[in-house]
Write a protein that holds these residues in place. Sequence first.
Motif, PDB file in Angstrom:
ATOM      1  N   ALA A  22       0.840  -1.192   0.000  1.00  0.00           N
ATOM      2  CA  ALA A  22       0.000   0.000   0.000  1.00  0.00           C
ATOM      3  C   ALA A  22       0.874   1.241   0.000  1.00  0.00           C
ATOM      4  CB  ALA A  22      -0.908  -0.010   1.225  1.00  0.00           C
ATOM      5  N   ALA A  23       0.565   2.165  -0.872  1.00  0.00           N
ATOM      6  CA  ALA A  23       1.333   3.401  -0.983  1.00  0.00           C
ATOM      7  C   ALA A  23       0.515   4.573  -0.489  1.00  0.00           C
ATOM      8  CB  ALA A  23       1.753   3.627  -2.431  1.00  0.00           C
ATOM      9  N   SER A  24       1.206   5.531   0.100  1.00  0.00           N
ATOM     10  CA  SER A  24       0.534   6.736   0.568  1.00  0.00           C
ATOM     11  C   SER A  24       1.492   7.907   0.485  1.00  0.00           C
ATOM     12  CB  SER A  24       0.041   6.562   2.007  1.00  0.00           C
ATOM     13  OG  SER A  24       1.137   6.335   2.870  1.00  0.00           O
ATOM     14  N   GLY A  25       0.939   9.074   0.488  1.00  0.00           N
ATOM     15  CA  GLY A  25       1.754  10.275   0.575  1.00  0.00           C
ATOM     16  C   GLY A  25       1.886  11.049  -0.714  1.00  0.00           C
ATOM     17  N   ARG A  26       1.929  10.356  -1.845  1.00  0.00           N
ATOM     18  CA  ARG A  26       2.062  11.043  -3.125  1.00  0.00           C
ATOM     19  C   ARG A  26       1.213  10.333  -4.155  1.00  0.00           C
ATOM     20  NH1 ARG A  26       8.109  13.609  -3.774  1.00  0.00           N
ATOM     21  NH2 ARG A  26       8.234  14.455  -1.658  1.00  0.00           N
ATOM     22  N   THR A  27       1.206  10.852  -5.353  1.00  0.00           N
ATOM     23  CA  THR A  27       0.368  10.273  -6.393  1.00  0.00           C
ATOM     24  C   THR A  27       0.945   8.948  -6.852  1.00  0.00           C
ATOM     25  OG1 THR A  27      -0.215  12.507  -7.109  1.00  0.00           O
ATOM     26  CG2 THR A  27      -0.751  10.692  -8.592  1.00  0.00           C
ATOM     27  N   PHE A  28       0.313   7.888  -6.416  1.00  0.00           N
ATOM     28  CA  PHE A  28       0.795   6.534  -6.679  1.00  0.00           C
ATOM     29  C   PHE A  28       0.922   6.266  -8.171  1.00  0.00           C
ATOM     30  CE2 PHE A  28       1.419   2.127  -5.957  1.00  0.00           C
ATOM     31  CZ  PHE A  28       0.618   1.434  -6.838  1.00  0.00           C
ATOM     32  N   SER A  49       8.569  -6.048 -11.660  1.00  0.00           N
ATOM     33  CA  SER A  49       8.233  -4.633 -11.643  1.00  0.00           C
ATOM     34  C   SER A  49       7.134  -4.358 -12.658  1.00  0.00           C
ATOM     35  CB  SER A  49       9.455  -3.758 -11.925  1.00  0.00           C
ATOM     36  OG  SER A  49      10.012  -4.061 -13.169  1.00  0.00           O
ATOM     37  N   ILE A  50       6.500  -3.212 -12.488  1.00  0.00           N
ATOM     38  CA  ILE A  50       5.370  -2.855 -13.337  1.00  0.00           C
ATOM     39  C   ILE A  50       5.434  -1.368 -13.639  1.00  0.00           C
ATOM     40  CG2 ILE A  50       3.839  -2.502 -11.346  1.00  0.00           C
ATOM     41  CD1 ILE A  50       1.591  -3.790 -13.087  1.00  0.00           C
ATOM     42  N   SER A  51       5.095  -1.024 -14.862  1.00  0.00           N
ATOM     43  CA  SER A  51       5.189   0.371 -15.294  1.00  0.00           C
ATOM     44  C   SER A  51       4.077   1.210 -14.684  1.00  0.00           C
ATOM     45  CB  SER A  51       5.113   0.436 -16.816  1.00  0.00           C
ATOM     46  OG  SER A  51       3.858  -0.064 -17.263  1.00  0.00           O
ATOM     47  N   VAL A  52       4.160   2.496 -14.893  1.00  0.00           N
ATOM     48  CA  VAL A  52       3.186   3.434 -14.360  1.00  0.00           C
ATOM     49  C   VAL A  52       1.771   3.057 -14.792  1.00  0.00           C
ATOM     50  CG1 VAL A  52       2.374   5.820 -14.537  1.00  0.00           C
ATOM     51  CG2 VAL A  52       4.803   5.355 -14.155  1.00  0.00           C
ATOM     52  N   SER A  70       0.772  -6.903 -10.315  1.00  0.00           N
ATOM     53  CA  SER A  70      -0.318  -6.082 -10.827  1.00  0.00           C
ATOM     54  C   SER A  70      -0.454  -4.845  -9.945  1.00  0.00           C
ATOM     55  CB  SER A  70      -1.630  -6.870 -10.843  1.00  0.00           C
ATOM     56  OG  SER A  70      -1.987  -7.267  -9.536  1.00  0.00           O
ATOM     57  N   ARG A  71      -1.183  -3.881 -10.453  1.00  0.00           N
ATOM     58  CA  ARG A  71      -1.378  -2.666  -9.661  1.00  0.00           C
ATOM     59  C   ARG A  71      -2.806  -2.175  -9.821  1.00  0.00           C
ATOM     60  NH1 ARG A  71       2.815   1.521 -11.408  1.00  0.00           N
ATOM     61  NH2 ARG A  71       1.644   2.882  -9.986  1.00  0.00           N
ATOM     62  N   ASP A  72      -3.281  -1.513  -8.780  1.00  0.00           N
ATOM     63  CA  ASP A  72      -4.589  -0.893  -8.790  1.00  0.00           C
ATOM     64  C   ASP A  72      -4.378   0.566  -8.407  1.00  0.00           C
ATOM     65  OD1 ASP A  72      -7.139   0.085  -8.289  1.00  0.00           O
ATOM     66  OD2 ASP A  72      -7.845  -1.809  -7.461  1.00  0.00           O
ATOM     67  N   ASN A  73      -4.328   1.421  -9.405  1.00  0.00           N
ATOM     68  CA  ASN A  73      -4.021   2.827  -9.137  1.00  0.00           C
ATOM     69  C   ASN A  73      -5.131   3.516  -8.345  1.00  0.00           C
ATOM     70  OD1 ASN A  73      -1.532   2.672 -10.364  1.00  0.00           O
ATOM     71  ND2 ASN A  73      -2.214   3.518 -12.317  1.00  0.00           N
ATOM     72  N   ALA A  74      -6.336   3.015  -8.438  1.00  0.00           N
ATOM     73  CA  ALA A  74      -7.436   3.601  -7.675  1.00  0.00           C
ATOM     74  C   ALA A  74      -7.296   3.308  -6.186  1.00  0.00           C
ATOM     75  CB  ALA A  74      -8.772   3.073  -8.185  1.00  0.00           C
ATOM     76  N   LYS A  75      -6.655   2.192  -5.875  1.00  0.00           N
ATOM     77  CA  LYS A  75      -6.487   1.790  -4.474  1.00  0.00           C
ATOM     78  C   LYS A  75      -5.060   2.001  -3.969  1.00  0.00           C
ATOM     79  CE  LYS A  75     -10.159  -1.687  -4.564  1.00  0.00           C
ATOM     80  NZ  LYS A  75     -10.495  -3.129  -4.340  1.00  0.00           N
ATOM     81  N   ASN A  76      -4.198   2.586  -4.831  1.00  0.00           N
ATOM     82  CA  ASN A  76      -2.795   2.831  -4.449  1.00  0.00           C
ATOM     83  C   ASN A  76      -2.107   1.554  -3.953  1.00  0.00           C
ATOM     84  OD1 ASN A  76      -3.370   5.465  -5.059  1.00  0.00           O
ATOM     85  ND2 ASN A  76      -3.191   6.242  -2.978  1.00  0.00           N
ATOM     86  N   THR A  77      -2.311   0.485  -4.698  1.00  0.00           N
ATOM     87  CA  THR A  77      -1.813  -0.810  -4.254  1.00  0.00           C
ATOM     88  C   THR A  77      -1.122  -1.541  -5.396  1.00  0.00           C
ATOM     89  OG1 THR A  77      -3.611  -0.991  -2.636  1.00  0.00           O
ATOM     90  CG2 THR A  77      -2.479  -3.019  -3.257  1.00  0.00           C
ATOM     91  N   ALA A  97       9.304   2.019  -5.141  1.00  0.00           N
ATOM     92  CA  ALA A  97       8.672   2.919  -6.102  1.00  0.00           C
ATOM     93  C   ALA A  97       9.722   3.741  -6.826  1.00  0.00           C
ATOM     94  CB  ALA A  97       7.691   3.848  -5.384  1.00  0.00           C
ATOM     95  N   SER A  98       9.475   3.957  -8.114  1.00  0.00           N
ATOM     96  CA  SER A  98      10.401   4.715  -8.947  1.00  0.00           C
ATOM     97  C   SER A  98       9.701   5.928  -9.543  1.00  0.00           C
ATOM     98  CB  SER A  98      10.923   3.821 -10.069  1.00  0.00           C
ATOM     99  OG  SER A  98      11.589   4.596 -11.057  1.00  0.00           O
ATOM    100  N   SER A  99      10.177   7.106  -9.202  1.00  0.00           N
ATOM    101  CA  SER A  99       9.591   8.328  -9.755  1.00  0.00           C
ATOM    102  C   SER A  99      10.013   8.548 -11.202  1.00  0.00           C
ATOM    103  CB  SER A  99       9.982   9.541  -8.906  1.00  0.00           C
ATOM    104  OG  SER A  99      11.396   9.690  -8.897  1.00  0.00           O
TER     105      SER A  99
END
Length: 121
Positions: A22-28, A49-52, A70-77, A97-99
């Motif tokens: 779970a990610a928090s603090g910035r735009t996942f 790894s998975i792309s943006v 996999s990723r769920d950008n709506a759930k920041n996960t 995480a990679s900016s």
Amino acid sequence: VQLQASGGGLVQAGGSLRVSCAASGRTFSNYAMGWFRRAPGKERKFVASISVSGGTTLYADSVKGRFTISRDNAKNTVLLQMNSLKSEDTAVYYCAASSSGIMYAYGMDYWGKGTLVTVSS
């Protein structure tokens, strides 16, 4: 961005487990995400790894065909589904995480605390 991995545990060889981050603090959704692991007494290694956008995924040869990121950008996960687990998969699993969007360890800016996965044979 703060990252918190969870879902580790004890599983028998051949079994499945899913770990999540779970990610928090910035735009996942601005970050490429990755999973890495460190086995006892060994160096940390890349797992997946998975792309943006989620459209590109990379896997270590050792987990290809068994693990799915996999990723769920709506759930920041970001999730790592692990099937057909082997004793050599035993490790502490870390998400990162990679900016910059670089999907390898050298591109990761943020690291979470790990979650332990133990596979019994």
